[in-house]
Motif scaffolding. Structure first.
Motif, PDB file in Angstrom:
ATOM      1  N   HIS A   7       1.454  10.914   3.837  1.00 29.64           N
ATOM      2  CA  HIS A   7       0.277  10.347   3.364  1.00 29.64           C
ATOM      3  C   HIS A   7       0.262   8.702   3.157  1.00 29.64           C
ATOM      4  CE1 HIS A   7      -1.406  13.984   3.975  1.00 29.64           C
ATOM      5  NE2 HIS A   7      -0.753  14.582   3.068  1.00 29.64           N
ATOM      6  N   ALA A   8       1.403   8.244   3.351  1.00 32.37           N
ATOM      7  CA  ALA A   8       1.697   6.666   2.790  1.00 32.37           C
ATOM      8  C   ALA A   8       0.874   5.710   3.655  1.00 32.37           C
ATOM      9  CB  ALA A   8       3.229   6.323   3.184  1.00 32.37           C
ATOM     10  N   PRO A   9       0.218   4.692   3.344  1.00 30.31           N
ATOM     11  CA  PRO A   9      -0.435   3.804   3.893  1.00 30.31           C
ATOM     12  C   PRO A   9       0.443   3.627   5.340  1.00 30.31           C
ATOM     13  CG  PRO A   9      -0.252   3.134   1.582  1.00 30.31           C
ATOM     14  CD  PRO A   9       0.823   4.144   1.959  1.00 30.31           C
ATOM     15  N   ALA A  10      -0.661   3.191   6.423  1.00 30.49           N
ATOM     16  CA  ALA A  10       0.019   2.980   7.866  1.00 30.49           C
ATOM     17  C   ALA A  10       1.040   1.744   7.947  1.00 30.49           C
ATOM     18  CB  ALA A  10      -1.380   2.490   8.912  1.00 30.49           C
ATOM     19  N   ASP A  11       0.710   0.828   7.028  1.00 27.71           N
ATOM     20  CA  ASP A  11       1.462  -0.466   6.966  1.00 27.71           C
ATOM     21  C   ASP A  11       2.728  -0.216   6.292  1.00 27.71           C
ATOM     22  OD1 ASP A  11       0.123  -0.457   4.696  1.00 27.71           O
ATOM     23  OD2 ASP A  11      -0.556  -2.520   4.589  1.00 27.71           O
ATOM     24  N   GLU A  12       2.904   0.812   5.464  1.00 30.39           N
ATOM     25  CA  GLU A  12       4.019   0.687   4.513  1.00 30.39           C
ATOM     26  C   GLU A  12       5.268   1.447   5.567  1.00 30.39           C
ATOM     27  OE1 GLU A  12       5.293   2.140   0.065  1.00 30.39           O
ATOM     28  OE2 GLU A  12       3.710   3.234   1.130  1.00 30.39           O
TER      29      GLU A  12
END
Length: 204
Positions: free
Chosen positions: A82-87
Motif C-alpha cells: 500500500h505504499a504511495p505509487a511514487d515511492e
C-alpha cells in the motif's frame, strides 16, 4: 481526541511496552545463561508477565529473542503493498529499515545486546535464517501483487527485494565492524547506490 481514541492509544502503547519487556528479558536471560538453559516461563517471569501472556505476544522462545512475530511481517507486507505509487520498492524497504532502527522503536543498547546474543549463540542461526527468508518472501510477494505480476512469473521483484535486504545487511555489518554513520544514514546511502546501479528498465 475522543475517549475511545485515547483508550486505543493507551492499549497500543501498553502492547508495545509488553513486547519490548519480553524481548529484553529474553535477551538478558540468554546472555546470562545461554539459549538452551532458558525456558519461556523464566522469560515471562523476568518480564513481569504470565506464561500465557508470553505466548499471546511471541509464539516461541527464539522469536522472543529475535523480537520478531508474524504480525511484524504482515505489517511489512502491507507497507510494500500500500505504499504511495511514487515511492519505489527500494525506498519502501529503506523506510521500513529506518523505522525499525529508529531510537523510538529500539534503543541502541538493546540493539547491541541483541547483536551480542546472535553472534554468541549459534543455536539461533537457523531461526535467524528462517526469519530472513520469510522477510524476503513476504516482501517479494507483496511487490509482485503491487505490480500486478503473477507470483513467480518475473525475476525482477525478487532481485530488487533481495538486493535491498542484502544492502541493508551490509550496512549492519559495516556498522558492527566499526564503520561510521547510523544504520538509517547508511541504509539511505546504500539504497541510493542500488538505485543508481540497477537497470533502469521496469523491474517487472
Amino acid at each position: 481526541m475522543s475517549t475511545t481514541d485515547a483508550e486505543c492509544g493507551l492499549r497500543e502503547r501498553k502492547k508495545r511496552e509488553t513486547l519490548l519487556a519480553i524481548h529484553r528479558a529474553a535477551l538478558e536471560l540468554v546472555e546470562e545463561r545461554g539459549f538452551d538453559a532458558v525456558r519461556t516461563e523464566q522469560i515471562a517471569e523476568r518480564a513481569g508477565v504470565s506464561a500465557r501472556t508470553f505466548f499471546n505476544y511471541y509464539p516461541s522462545k527464539d522469536s522472543a529473542v529475535l523480537g520478531r512475530r508474524a504480525e511484524d511481517f504482515e505489517e511489512m507486507r502491507d507497507a510494500m503493498l500500500h505504499a504511495p505509487a511514487d515511492e519505489s520498492p527500494l525506498e519502501v524497504i529503506r523506510r521500513l529499515v529506518s523505522d525499525y532502527f529508529s531510537s523510538s522503536t529500539l534503543d541502541v543498547e538493546l540493539r547491541e545486546q541483541r547483536r551480542r546474543v546472535l553472534i554468541g549463540e549459534p543455536t539461533l542461526a537457523p531461526a535467524l535464517v528462517r526469519n530472513n527468508i520469510l522477510l524476503e518472501n513476504v516482501l517479494t510477494e507483496a511487490l509482485e501483487q503491487r505490480l500486478g505480476v503473477q507470483p513467480g512469473a518475473a525475476l525482477g521483484p525478487r532481485v530488487v527485494v533481495n538486493a535491498a535486504i542484502g544492502a541493508i545487511r551490509a550496512c549492519i555489518e559495516h556498522r558492527q565492524s566499526g564503520g561510521a554513520g547510523t544504520i538509517e544514514e547508511l541504509a539511505e546511502d546504500a539504497i541510493r547506490m542500488l538505485a543508481r546501479g540497477l537497470d533502469p528498465a521496469p523491474i517487472r
